[in-house]
Design a protein around this motif. Structure first.
Motif, PDB file in Angstrom:
ATOM      1  N   HIS A 197       0.771  -1.246   0.000  1.00 28.57           N
ATOM      2  CA  HIS A 197       0.000   0.000   0.000  1.00 28.57           C
ATOM      3  C   HIS A 197       0.801   1.295   0.000  1.00 28.57           C
ATOM      4  O   HIS A 197       0.213   2.356  -0.205  1.00 28.57           O
ATOM      5  N   THR A 248     -13.471  -0.703   7.800  1.00 27.02           N
ATOM      6  CA  THR A 248     -13.522  -0.736   6.342  1.00 27.02           C
ATOM      7  C   THR A 248     -12.391  -1.633   5.856  1.00 27.02           C
ATOM      8  O   THR A 248     -11.662  -2.211   6.649  1.00 27.02           O
ATOM      9  N   ARG A 255      -5.460  10.881   3.300  1.00 34.79           N
ATOM     10  CA  ARG A 255      -6.183  12.115   2.968  1.00 34.79           C
ATOM     11  C   ARG A 255      -6.291  13.025   4.181  1.00 34.79           C
ATOM     12  O   ARG A 255      -5.999  14.217   4.098  1.00 34.79           O
ATOM     13  N   TYR A 297      -1.289   9.301  -3.714  1.00 37.14           N
ATOM     14  CA  TYR A 297      -2.462  10.055  -3.254  1.00 37.14           C
ATOM     15  C   TYR A 297      -2.033  11.281  -2.456  1.00 37.14           C
ATOM     16  O   TYR A 297      -2.524  12.392  -2.696  1.00 37.14           O
ATOM     17  N   VAL A 337     -10.920  14.070  -2.887  1.00 35.14           N
ATOM     18  CA  VAL A 337     -11.205  12.704  -3.329  1.00 35.14           C
ATOM     19  C   VAL A 337     -11.686  12.737  -4.778  1.00 35.14           C
ATOM     20  O   VAL A 337     -11.242  11.952  -5.618  1.00 35.14           O
ATOM     21  N   LEU A 349      -5.925   4.886   2.800  1.00 32.25           N
ATOM     22  CA  LEU A 349      -6.105   6.054   1.935  1.00 32.25           C
ATOM     23  C   LEU A 349      -6.869   7.164   2.648  1.00 32.25           C
ATOM     24  O   LEU A 349      -6.577   8.349   2.464  1.00 32.25           O
ATOM     25  N   THR A 350      -7.826   6.789   3.488  1.00 29.04           N
ATOM     26  CA  THR A 350      -8.543   7.793   4.275  1.00 29.04           C
ATOM     27  C   THR A 350      -7.592   8.466   5.259  1.00 29.04           C
ATOM     28  O   THR A 350      -7.609   9.691   5.412  1.00 29.04           O
ATOM     29  N   LYS A 352      -7.112  -1.049   2.624  1.00 28.06           N
ATOM     30  CA  LYS A 352      -6.700  -0.026   1.659  1.00 28.06           C
ATOM     31  C   LYS A 352      -7.514   1.250   1.841  1.00 28.06           C
ATOM     32  O   LYS A 352      -6.960   2.354   1.843  1.00 28.06           O
ATOM     33  N   ALA A 353      -8.820   1.117   2.017  1.00 27.19           N
ATOM     34  CA  ALA A 353      -9.676   2.289   2.240  1.00 27.19           C
ATOM     35  C   ALA A 353      -9.267   3.014   3.524  1.00 27.19           C
ATOM     36  O   ALA A 353      -9.216   4.250   3.563  1.00 27.19           O
ATOM     37  N   TYR A 354      -8.968   2.250   4.555  1.00 26.30           N
ATOM     38  CA  TYR A 354      -8.530   2.832   5.824  1.00 26.30           C
ATOM     39  C   TYR A 354      -7.248   3.646   5.638  1.00 26.30           C
ATOM     40  O   TYR A 354      -7.128   4.782   6.100  1.00 26.30           O
TER      41      TYR A 354
END
Length: 193
Positions: free
Chosen positions: A31, A71, A82, A38, A189, A78-79, A74-76
């Motif tokens: 990751h 979640t 951000r 990002y 996003v 990337l969040t 990967k979502a965790y």
């Protein structure tokens, strides 16, 4: 011997809770690149993007046993990327430049009906936020940003001191940043994808 490259993210996250270094290393390998790309797309700075990724992985390792990842992993990640990147922007003097660049990108790409609608909606949201400022603060903001007047000119027109003009503008910008943080997060996003 486990081959961590074949284990699903959910299992790696569970292994991380036991401070499994091999699982952590595999999470990093999978990751780090997408997180870096990002963060760099938001921050426009390679060094800061690297720092964001490093900070998140340090936190992930240190808090591993206590993390609850509801979640996907990967979502965790990337969040978290951000949020960390936007916090850096918010805490720096670049927040206004970032918002202006975002608005500019919307106006440059405003070729389609959807883009025009999105830009108008963004402007409407900003105008509504400005309308909700106290009247003097609102006047200082408009004279500074719309009429591009100096603090001295604003002070003379409104019958306040130059120092008050600066203070009110700073408070207006801080208030707008706070109110629009969620919008900027969503826009970032949208901008990324």
């Amino acid at each position: 011997m486990l081959h961590y490259s074949k284990i699903a993210d959910t299992e790696l996250a569970a292994q991380l809770c036991n401070h499994n270094h091999a699982a952590f290393t595999e999470i990093y390998k999978r990751h780090w690149k997408s997180m870096y790309i990002y963060a760099r797309s938001i921050l426009k700075d390679s060094d800061e993007a690297s720092d964001v990724v490093q900070d998140i992985f340090t936190t992930l390792w240190n808090r591993g046993p206590y993390l609850q990842i509801d979640t996907g992993l990967k979502a965790y990640l990337l969040t978290a990327t951000r949020h960390r990147a936007l916090r850096i922007i918010h805490n720096s003097s670049r927040a206004d430049a970032y918002a202006a660049e975002l608005a500019q990108s919307f106006s440059e790409e405003a070729g389609s009906t959807d883009d025009n609608c999105n830009f108008r909606e963004l402007c409407t949201i900003l105008d509504d936020a400005v309308e909700n400022l106290p009247s003097t603060m609102q006047a200082v903001y408009r004279k500074s940003k719309h009429e591009e007047l100096s603090h001295r000119s604003i002070a003379e027109e409104l019958g306040i001191t130059e120092h008050s003009s600066r203070t009110l503008l700073n408070r207006a910008l801080n208030s707008l940043r706070t109110k629009l943080t969620t919008l900027l997060s969503l826009a970032a996003v949208f901008w990324y994808f």
